[in-house]
Design a protein around this motif. Structure first.
Motif, PDB file in Angstrom:
ATOM      1  N   GLY A   1       0.789  -1.221   0.000  1.00  0.00           N
ATOM      2  CA  GLY A   1       0.000   0.000   0.000  1.00  0.00           C
ATOM      3  C   GLY A   1       0.820   1.269   0.000  1.00  0.00           C
ATOM      4  O   GLY A   1       0.262   2.361  -0.049  1.00  0.00           O
ATOM      5  N   ARG A   2       2.164   1.156   0.040  1.00  0.00           N
ATOM      6  CA  ARG A   2       3.022   2.334   0.078  1.00  0.00           C
ATOM      7  C   ARG A   2       3.715   2.517  -1.271  1.00  0.00           C
ATOM      8  O   ARG A   2       4.008   1.554  -1.980  1.00  0.00           O
ATOM      9  N   ARG A   3       3.987   3.778  -1.610  1.00  0.00           N
ATOM     10  CA  ARG A   3       4.656   4.078  -2.881  1.00  0.00           C
ATOM     11  C   ARG A   3       6.167   3.926  -2.720  1.00  0.00           C
ATOM     12  O   ARG A   3       6.755   4.418  -1.760  1.00  0.00           O
ATOM     13  N   VAL A   4       6.768   3.217  -3.679  1.00  0.00           N
ATOM     14  CA  VAL A   4       8.209   2.979  -3.657  1.00  0.00           C
ATOM     15  C   VAL A   4       8.818   3.383  -4.999  1.00  0.00           C
ATOM     16  O   VAL A   4       8.126   3.494  -6.006  1.00  0.00           O
ATOM     17  N   LYS A   5      10.134   3.589  -4.969  1.00  0.00           N
ATOM     18  CA  LYS A   5      10.894   3.841  -6.187  1.00  0.00           C
ATOM     19  C   LYS A   5      11.792   2.638  -6.433  1.00  0.00           C
ATOM     20  O   LYS A   5      12.551   2.218  -5.555  1.00  0.00           O
ATOM     21  N   LEU A   6      11.655   2.041  -7.632  1.00  0.00           N
ATOM     22  CA  LEU A   6      12.476   0.900  -8.011  1.00  0.00           C
ATOM     23  C   LEU A   6      13.591   1.360  -8.949  1.00  0.00           C
ATOM     24  O   LEU A   6      13.334   2.033  -9.947  1.00  0.00           O
ATOM     25  N   THR A   7      14.806   1.010  -8.601  1.00  0.00           N
ATOM     26  CA  THR A   7      15.935   1.242  -9.516  1.00  0.00           C
ATOM     27  C   THR A   7      16.176  -0.051 -10.280  1.00  0.00           C
ATOM     28  O   THR A   7      16.521  -1.089  -9.695  1.00  0.00           O
ATOM     29  N   LEU A   8      16.002   0.017 -11.603  1.00  0.00           N
ATOM     30  CA  LEU A   8      16.131  -1.158 -12.459  1.00  0.00           C
ATOM     31  C   LEU A   8      17.470  -1.124 -13.191  1.00  0.00           C
ATOM     32  O   LEU A   8      18.302  -0.241 -12.961  1.00  0.00           O
ATOM     33  N   LYS A   9      17.670  -2.094 -14.067  1.00  0.00           N
ATOM     34  CA  LYS A   9      18.950  -2.181 -14.778  1.00  0.00           C
ATOM     35  C   LYS A   9      19.220  -0.953 -15.626  1.00  0.00           C
ATOM     36  O   LYS A   9      20.348  -0.433 -15.644  1.00  0.00           O
ATOM     37  N   THR A  10      18.221  -0.497 -16.347  1.00  0.00           N
ATOM     38  CA  THR A  10      18.440   0.606 -17.288  1.00  0.00           C
ATOM     39  C   THR A  10      17.542   1.812 -17.034  1.00  0.00           C
ATOM     40  O   THR A  10      17.594   2.778 -17.790  1.00  0.00           O
ATOM     41  N   SER A  11      16.712   1.761 -16.001  1.00  0.00           N
ATOM     42  CA  SER A  11      15.779   2.866 -15.760  1.00  0.00           C
ATOM     43  C   SER A  11      15.288   2.798 -14.309  1.00  0.00           C
ATOM     44  O   SER A  11      15.792   2.013 -13.510  1.00  0.00           O
ATOM     45  N   TRP A  12      14.294   3.627 -13.995  1.00  0.00           N
ATOM     46  CA  TRP A  12      13.665   3.573 -12.697  1.00  0.00           C
ATOM     47  C   TRP A  12      12.173   3.869 -12.862  1.00  0.00           C
ATOM     48  O   TRP A  12      11.730   4.381 -13.902  1.00  0.00           O
ATOM     49  N   CYS A  13      11.399   3.551 -11.842  1.00  0.00           N
ATOM     50  CA  CYS A  13       9.960   3.827 -11.872  1.00  0.00           C
ATOM     51  C   CYS A  13       9.445   3.889 -10.437  1.00  0.00           C
ATOM     52  O   CYS A  13      10.146   3.499  -9.494  1.00  0.00           O
TER      53      CYS A  13
END
Length: 382
Positions: free
Chosen positions: A14-26
């Motif tokens: 239920g909480r907003r998170v930031k994901l750091t991916l291999k080539t981007s983020w979201c």
């Protein structure tokens, strides 16, 4: 590994998170943390500013970092919970919904496709009759559909349409709603049918509407009169099933919460509200059975009269021939007298409007001790 996943899901769901991916983020709102480190997010926004409808899966091998973010971005999707000037108002509403309602059966929240969605759809498809309800923002105006409730024989499924998105209908809910062999019992099918069609292109079929059935029962009981107003779900549950006041109060409060659009967007959804949604559909199948008995009452009485009229001895049948058997029997002619008597009783009990409708919620006081203390109009059910 599974215990660790459950711990992180409890902390992050239920909480907003930031994901750091291999080539981007979201960024996105956590819906589920799987034992294999896979994350399920809804309300996903990519680094380019584009938004993903429904839920999105992120394999653990592609995620390099997870961090909590504040929900202050002005560009967040509209399904995110808006700010409230008076947070105590929301708390007050939920306190009025009984968190310890008795008689609430088992309900299952369906908010992801990976494990729960498929088995739930399969179970519903195996039924011959289900209870259906919906909640959201201004559904009477074909507004945002947020929850779809389906009751089977032994449980209630609460489909979170904000988390699932349109894919839920492509992956099985459309098939259920459009299945002509599966009977859907609904109280006032108009808002649900309108939202399903305008938002998802789904045509609801094979419906037993308990609100329409109640009007038909009233029409029969009053000898042909129609009521000036239709009933709410709590009213018909009280009248036909004598559902306890605790459950009815929860349903009444859930109706008032419909005006609070933020409540339907809140994730995780408060438990009292989940219970109220489950209660709104769990009695529908029983309600239909009682209403069917009411609708068939005159029919069964006349059939019994026909059966009785055939029990004559040989001497009493001398003047009976095939032609006389086709005439309307005296037993069937009693139906008209039954209706006339009911109309007379209904007109003495209810005021009649200019349109010839009965004011069902404002009956005249009946003679006796209760006449000096009539019920308030809001408490008069039928």
């Amino acid at each position: 590994m599974e215990a660790q996943a459950q711990f992180f899901e409890w902390k992050l769901k239920g909480r907003r998170v930031k994901l750091t991916l291999k080539t981007s983020w979201c960024t996105g709102v956590v819906q589920r943390v799987c034992p294999n480190r896979m994350l399920v997010l809804s309300d996903v926004m990519t680094e380019t500013g584009s938004k993903v409808i429904g839920s999105k899966l992120f394999p653990g091998r592609d995620v390099f970092n997870v961090e909590l973010v504040e929900d202050t971005d002005a560009d967040l999707d509209e399904v995110q919970e808006p700010k409230r000037e008076d947070p105590s108002e929301e708390k007050m509403l939920l306190q009025n919904v009984k968190s310890g309602d008795e008689g609430v059966g088992k309900f299952v929240i369906i908010d992801e496709f990976l494990e729960k969605f498929g088995p739930a759809v399969m179970d519903v498809n195996n039924q011959s009759m289900i209870g259906v309800g919906a909640n959201g923002v201004e559904l009477h105006k074909h507004g945002r559909l947020c929850w779809l409730q389906i009751a089977t024989d032994n449980k209630v499924y609460l489909f979170d349409l904000i988390a699932l998105g349109p894919r839920a209908f492509k992956n099985g809910l459309s098939m259920i709603m459009e299945n002509r062999k599966l009977l859907k019992v609904i109280h006032d099918c108009r808002p649900i049918a309108g939202c399903l069609f305008t938002q998802f292109g789904v045509k609801l079929t094979n419906v037993f509407d308990t609100q329409v059935a109640d009007v038909m029962c009233f029409h029969s009981e009053t000898g042909g009169f129609l009521p000036d107003r239709v009933t709410t779900l709590p009213q018909v549950l009280s009248h036909y099933l004598n559902v306890c006041s605790t459950q009815l109060s929860s349903l009444q409060i859930s109706r008032s919460i419909k005006k609070e659009t933020q409540m339907w967007h809140k994730r995780p959804c408060p438990l009292p509200l989940l219970k109220a949604m489950a209660l709104s559909v769990m009695h529908l199948k029983s309600l239909r059975r009682v209403q069917m008995d009411c609708l068939m009452m005159d029919f069964m009485v006349l059939v019994d009269a026909h059966l009785t009229s055939s029990r004559y001895g040989p001497d009493e049948m001398k003047h009976v021939d095939e032609e006389s058997m086709l005439e309307l029997s005296s037993e069937l002619q009693q139906l008209e007298q039954m209706h006339a008597t009911r109309r007379e009783q209904a007109m003495s009990r209810y005021p009649v409007t200019k349109l010839g409708l009965l004011e069902r919620f404002h009956p005249r006081p009946t003679p006796g001790p209760s006449a000096s203390h009539p019920e308030a109009p809001s408490e008069v059910l039928l």
